[in-house]
Design an enzyme around this catalytic site. Structure first.
Site, short mmCIF file in Angstrom:
data_model
loop_
_atom_site.label_atom_id
_atom_site.label_comp_id
_atom_site.label_asym_id
_atom_site.label_seq_id
_atom_site.Cartn_x
_atom_site.Cartn_y
_atom_site.Cartn_z
N ASP A 1 16.75 -18.21 -9.49
CA ASP A 1 17.16 -18.31 -10.88
C ASP A 1 17.91 -17.07 -11.34
OD1 ASP A 1 16.21 -20.92 -11.80
OD2 ASP A 1 14.21 -20.14 -11.40
N ASP B 1 8.33 -15.90 -1.99
CA ASP B 1 8.09 -17.31 -1.67
C ASP B 1 8.88 -17.79 -0.47
OD1 ASP B 1 6.44 -17.30 -3.83
OD2 ASP B 1 7.63 -18.68 -5.05
N GLY C 1 9.74 -11.85 -10.71
CA GLY C 1 8.51 -11.31 -10.15
C GLY C 1 8.76 -10.24 -9.09
N LYS D 1 15.87 -11.85 -3.50
CA LYS D 1 14.48 -11.41 -3.59
C LYS D 1 13.58 -12.59 -3.89
CE LYS D 1 12.88 -11.12 -7.27
NZ LYS D 1 11.96 -11.91 -8.16
N THR D 2 12.53 -12.79 -3.15
CA THR D 2 11.38 -13.62 -3.53
C THR D 2 10.41 -13.67 -2.36
OG1 THR D 2 10.55 -15.82 -4.12
CG2 THR D 2 12.60 -15.77 -2.89
N ARG E 1 11.84 -11.29 -17.18
CA ARG E 1 12.30 -12.65 -16.90
C ARG E 1 13.27 -13.18 -17.95
NH1 ARG E 1 9.50 -14.93 -12.71
NH2 ARG E 1 7.54 -13.95 -12.11
#
Length: 554
Positions: free
Chosen positions: A179, A208, A84, A205-206, A148
């Site tokens: 992941d 979240d 994402g 990267k994220t 993905r």
């Protein structure tokens, strides 16, 4: 690229700041050998060639000018955006490009298109200065696109190797989350085992915020995304405080951890914020959460305030202990019986109920039919429930409304309850990066070029000391395997990067816990406003509240 807005034009002139250590030649100082955070023996067997690598820290190479060396060797690098989107991804690529050119102007950078699939399918684009410059300090991943596709089979690795050899690529840099970086480690191990001279590196990267530890203090994009969400929350809180007649239930990104919800709560001071990790630690049920929210609604109504704000992390369902057990059994069931996903609703319900334990049947039947259906449907590419599709915010408000009706009959609630619902997700993923993320991402990419130059493979680019001015940031790399443990994925035990959950003993949560009772009863809203790129340092260059509290006093 499309026509640039006035802001984009001004933003393009911003020059990201680098740590002073990267202002010239560097050398890598090796630390002690490392080990994984869990399941050491299993991880070591799976990664015999890349396990136990030392940490690397870059320091200025003060002897570089004295060395009589010729022109630095030329090499090519490939870069992949995976998973994402997160604000700042383009600046990682820009930093990598500039770092490579600083080492040797003949170095070339290739972008594989639409994620890891571009490597396997040989779809790529050479990234030149004129092309790169259009994307500096911009949001999104549209420079080369993302995807993905999971890199996990020898067939994929060999297909990727074909184009790597054709383009004479020395290293692949994968920009992604936990992941994606797990895939980077698997790829690095495969090429190392085959004695193929290809380095594989990762960048964290994220939005979240769950890819972090002592060496990765925050993942990029978290700062910008939480500022964007906090602006929206603040706007809604102001609307609530103006109209004084709605309770706003706002679901926020964060499937595996509640970092986003906690950060936004610290920024905006809502009346109620659920932290999933606390729900799990206290063994709370869905009814416990509903009763707690209803209590706050009733208290505010008693003061004449029939309005409020509730923040809900999207992964809440997976943290409720009873739901967690249910989902774990459903995951195994779906892995063993994929045909479940194609069944008609009635047949699917019967099959699921017939195969669940008695305890899990009770939990399953306590849920609305649409939530039952969602839990029984297909998983994402990583085997996870697609919790963003579950309207948890509506589920909670409906249950709160029913609870309040019961309380009203008992004389425990006198007021009016009207709920509105919001889900803030995609709004934050592609925003123009904040100054912090613009600097941090550029440094991650520039640092990755140095990791390539020193021959590292199986490492993640690491920039630390982030609560300090960028000049004081520490640059280096950490072995990806040291973040691994074994987890159940799609019915099998697999090595994955351990997700960082909200630490209930950590200072960010403790600050929140200290103030939430006051925020619940009173109207203490803070309105952060939009991300600021120009102006006073304290407005434009502030770090996240989480990072500030975690490093306060250091």
């Amino acid at each position: 690229m499309t026509k640039k807005s006035v802001l984009q034009q001004a933003r393009a002139a911003y020059q990201p700041k680098l740590p002073s250590v990267l202002w010239g030649p560097v050398k890598a100082v090796k630390g002690e050998p490392t080990q994984s955070v869990g399941d050491q023996e299993e991880i070591k067997k799976l990664f015999p060639n890349t396990y136990g690598l030392p940490e690397l820290e870059f320091v200025k190479d003060t002897d570089a000018s004295k060395k009589k060396t010729g022109k630095p060797a030329k090499f090519n690098v490939g870069v992949i955006l995976s998973g994402g989107q997160a604000p700042g991804g383009h600046n990682v690529i820009c930093g990598l490009f500039d770092g490579l050119k600083a080492l040797n102007k003949e170095n070339r950078l290739y972008g594989f298109l639409m994620g890891p699939g571009g490597l396997v399918d040989h779809k790529y684009k050479e990234l030149t200065a004129s092309f790169i410059n259009d994307y500096r300090n911009t949001g999104g991943f549209d420079m080369i696109g993302s995807g993905r596709t999971k890199l996990e089979t020898p067939e994929q690795f060999e297909k990727g190797l074909e184009i790597i050899k054709e383009l004479d690529i020395r290293a692949i840099v994968i920009i992604g989350g936990d992941d994606s970086n797990t895939n980077a480690a698997v790829l690095a191990e495969y090429y190392k085992a085959k004695n193929v001279p290809v380095q594989v590196l990762g960048c964290p990267k994220t939005i979240d915020g769950d890819l972090k530890n002592e060496w990765i203090e925050t993942s990029f994009g978290f700062d910008t995304a939480t500022k964007v969400y906090s602006e929206l929350i603040g706007n809604i809180e102001r609307d609530a405080n103006s109209a004084k007649k709605y309770w706003h239930f706002m679901k926020l990104m964060g499937r595996s951890a509640s970092h986003i919800a906690l950060e936004c709560a610290l920024k905006t001071q809502p009346n109620y914020c659920i932290v999933s990790e606390e729900v799990e630690a206290k063994n709370m049920t869905l009814n416990d959460i509903v009763a707690d929210i209803a209590k706050v609604v009733a208290q505010r109504a008693a003061d004449g305030n029939n309005f409020g704000s509730v923040l809900v992390p999207e992964g809440l369902i997976e943290f409720i202990p009873a739901m967690k057990k249910l989902i774990a059994q459903l995951n195994d069931m779906l892995a063993e019986h994929p045909e479940i996903k194609q069944m008609e609703p009635d047949a699917q319900h019967k099959f699921v109920v017939d195969h669940l334990t008695k305890e899990n049947v009770e939990a399953f039947n306590s849920l609305p039919v649409d939530v039952q259906r969602q839990l029984s449907l297909d998983r994402d590419p990583h085997g996870n429930v697609q919790v963003s599709l579950i309207e948890t915010e509506k589920l909670l408000s409906d249950m709160v409304e029913k609870k309040l009706e019961q309380m009203k009959e008992k004389g425990e609630y006198v007021g009016k309850f009207s709920a509105l619902h919001h889900f803030f997700g995609y709004e934050g993923r592609c925003a123009d990066p904040s100054n912090f993320d613009a600097d941090y991402c550029y440094a991650l990419g520039y640092n990755a070029a140095q990791l390539v130059n020193c021959g590292a493979t199986g490492y993640m680019s690491s920039i630390r000391n982030l609560a300090k001015p960028s000049i004081q940031w520490i640059a280096g790399g950490i072995p990806i395997t040291m973040m691994f443990n074994m987890e159940q994925r799609n019915g099998k035990q697999k090595p994955v990067i351990r997700k960082a959950l909200v630490d209930l003993n950590g200072r960010p949560f403790q600050v929140f816990a200290q103030h939430r009772a006051k925020w619940a009863r009173e109207t203490c809203y803070v309105y952060p406003g939009p991300v600021q790129y120009f102006g006073p340092d304290e407005v434009c260059n502030q770090t996240s509240k989480t990072l500030y509290y975690e490093q306060e006093g250091k």
